[in-house]
Scaffold this motif. Sequence first.
Motif, PDB file in Angstrom:
ATOM      1  N   UNK A 482     -15.086  14.452 -22.382  1.00 19.42           N
ATOM      2  CA  UNK A 482     -14.885  14.030 -20.995  1.00 19.42           C
ATOM      3  C   UNK A 482     -15.805  14.820 -20.068  1.00 19.42           C
ATOM      4  N   UNK A 483     -15.926  16.128 -20.300  1.00 22.88           N
ATOM      5  CA  UNK A 483     -16.787  16.937 -19.445  1.00 22.88           C
ATOM      6  C   UNK A 483     -18.239  16.511 -19.551  1.00 22.88           C
ATOM      7  N   UNK A 487     -20.597  15.113 -16.421  1.00 20.84           N
ATOM      8  CA  UNK A 487     -21.908  15.687 -16.117  1.00 20.84           C
ATOM      9  C   UNK A 487     -22.995  14.610 -16.154  1.00 20.84           C
ATOM     10  N   UNK A 488     -22.915  13.718 -17.127  1.00 20.58           N
ATOM     11  CA  UNK A 488     -23.908  12.637 -17.222  1.00 20.58           C
ATOM     12  C   UNK A 488     -23.869  11.769 -15.969  1.00 20.58           C
ATOM     13  N   UNK A 489     -22.646  11.397 -15.538  1.00 18.56           N
ATOM     14  CA  UNK A 489     -22.515  10.548 -14.355  1.00 18.56           C
ATOM     15  C   UNK A 489     -23.041  11.242 -13.108  1.00 18.56           C
ATOM     16  N   UNK A 497     -26.429  22.227 -16.480  1.00 11.73           N
ATOM     17  CA  UNK A 497     -25.027  22.576 -16.701  1.00 11.73           C
ATOM     18  C   UNK A 497     -24.914  23.985 -17.264  1.00 11.73           C
ATOM     19  N   UNK A 498     -25.826  24.328 -18.201  1.00  9.33           N
ATOM     20  CA  UNK A 498     -25.798  25.664 -18.778  1.00  9.33           C
ATOM     21  C   UNK A 498     -26.130  26.711 -17.728  1.00  9.33           C
ATOM     22  N   UNK A 499     -27.083  26.396 -16.829  1.00 11.73           N
ATOM     23  CA  UNK A 499     -27.471  27.358 -15.796  1.00 11.73           C
ATOM     24  C   UNK A 499     -26.355  27.573 -14.780  1.00 11.73           C
TER      25      UNK A 499
END
Length: 575
Positions: A482-483, A487-489, A497-499
């Motif tokens: 879901x996460x 993030x894709x949307x 996302x990692x940063x």
Amino acid sequence: MRTDMCGELSAGDVGRRVAVCGWVARRREHGEHLAFVDLRDRTGVVQCVVDGAADLRSEFVVRVVGTVRHRPEGTTNDNLATGEIEVGDCEVEVLSSAEPPPFPVDERIDTDETIRLRHRYVDLRRERMQRNLRLRATVNSAIRGAMEEQDFVEIETPMLIASTPEGARDFVVPARLKPGSFYALPQSPQLFKQLCMVGGVDRYYQIARCLRDEDLRADRQFEFMQLDAEASFVGQEEVLEFIGRAVSAAVEAVTGEPVGEIPRMTWHDAMERYGSDKPDVRFGMELVELTPVFSATEFNAFKAPCVKGIRVPGGAEMTRNQLDALTETAKRYGAKGLVWMKVGEGRELTSPVAKFLSAEELAGIASELDAESGDLLLLVADQRPAVRHVLGLLRLALGRPPVNEGGLRFLWVVDFPLFEAIDESGSPVPAHHPFTMPHADDMALLDRTGEDLLAVRSQSYDLVVNGWELGSGSVRIHRGDVQTRIFELLGIGEDEARAKFGFLLEAFRYGAPPHAGFAFGIDRLVAILAGEENIREVIAFPKTQSGGDPLTNAPTPIDPAQLAELGLRVLPPPS
């Protein structure tokens, strides 16, 4: 140094020798040999009869030793808790002399707020401020008790953190040991409390100081206090119960009456009926849907996707100048125009546009709005969001009672949309932070794109009281699939996302329980309970609306040597 507090002496103390300390509130001469001195401390005022030769002036700090006695017949003061007694046979010791204060320490005299804040140490002596600060302490104590009774553990989270997107601007702090790098002051403990859930804390709470670089207003300061809570293996129902009990405990500690069960309203209903996601339900004047009334209208102004109206009881007494001013107000709120109608006998509607409407349409307006003689009807036609916004603001401007009237009307607003808009690139704009769990019934909608995504509800919820948003919370995303989709949307790639959230996402890889939480503003709750329209009145040392601190003159430039040590250079303002 003292045996009793000034405001706590009573007729039961008559005949007792006491020592009291405080500030001289008033001095009244009684001939050459006696003076009446009102002595004030945090509990109240007591009258002391002293030697008229004693040099006692306003705000002198003194110690008085004397005997409690009844006031002479006919001299009691019903406005004072100590009005039946006085302290006589007094010995006075001046502990500290004082210059005349910059303003009278008297509730009956209004003083400019900037002057009050510049000399806040004097302002705090007033009964109003003493009462508000002690009320605040009572609220904090009750909240802590309620959370601990529910097995929550108080944990402090850091004040110096990495900058993360929270929806507002961060206050940043330069790192001396790492020139060119900065800490941020927390807008909330959001990510850390979620890490506590990964760490098995199970139930966390904190009365947390948070900071946001936002424009200030009556219910907002740069720095504020909130009850912050998070729990594992729970959903929305449990969180509403936890927070409801804490709020009820705080209210009961102040008023003596618990809150009881808090009603709920969906975000959609709140917007349609009140034009606001924080509706003030102490009064009526709800927004009424009129679009079907004009489904076949010939009046161009009402050929719109949405037409709504509100009824202002007794508003027909408004003059034409007042109605013109109201129309201009509506335009400032974003309306293209405002249609007004006065209701006469037999529901006859008088309006500049009445001649353009059919008899059926006029009858439909009167019927749908439950119009009565003497009412004023206000109609707006436009896109639905604009109509709700304008009429919602007009409703508040015309009908909202003072904060201390109408009792306390708490309300849970639930089922907020997950996304609030679609940006120019076609990506949805999150209504909350990107870790809010979508509604279970709307998961399939996440596979869609564009405007269809605006139908996705979130598992988020707000607590509202008397039109003030106290706080908000949500069930968090703990599932990786879901996460990733959220993030894709939002157009957040793996590297971004990692940063931004790397430490949280990494923690989730090691087993994240389902969890949910909430936070509400203590400043706002205390202001409501104190009957104050502005949270500055319940904060010991607030900032002004422009963000300044008249007491310390903050913010101020810093010494060039400090800038050099931090590796910073201040650029001149743009010309």
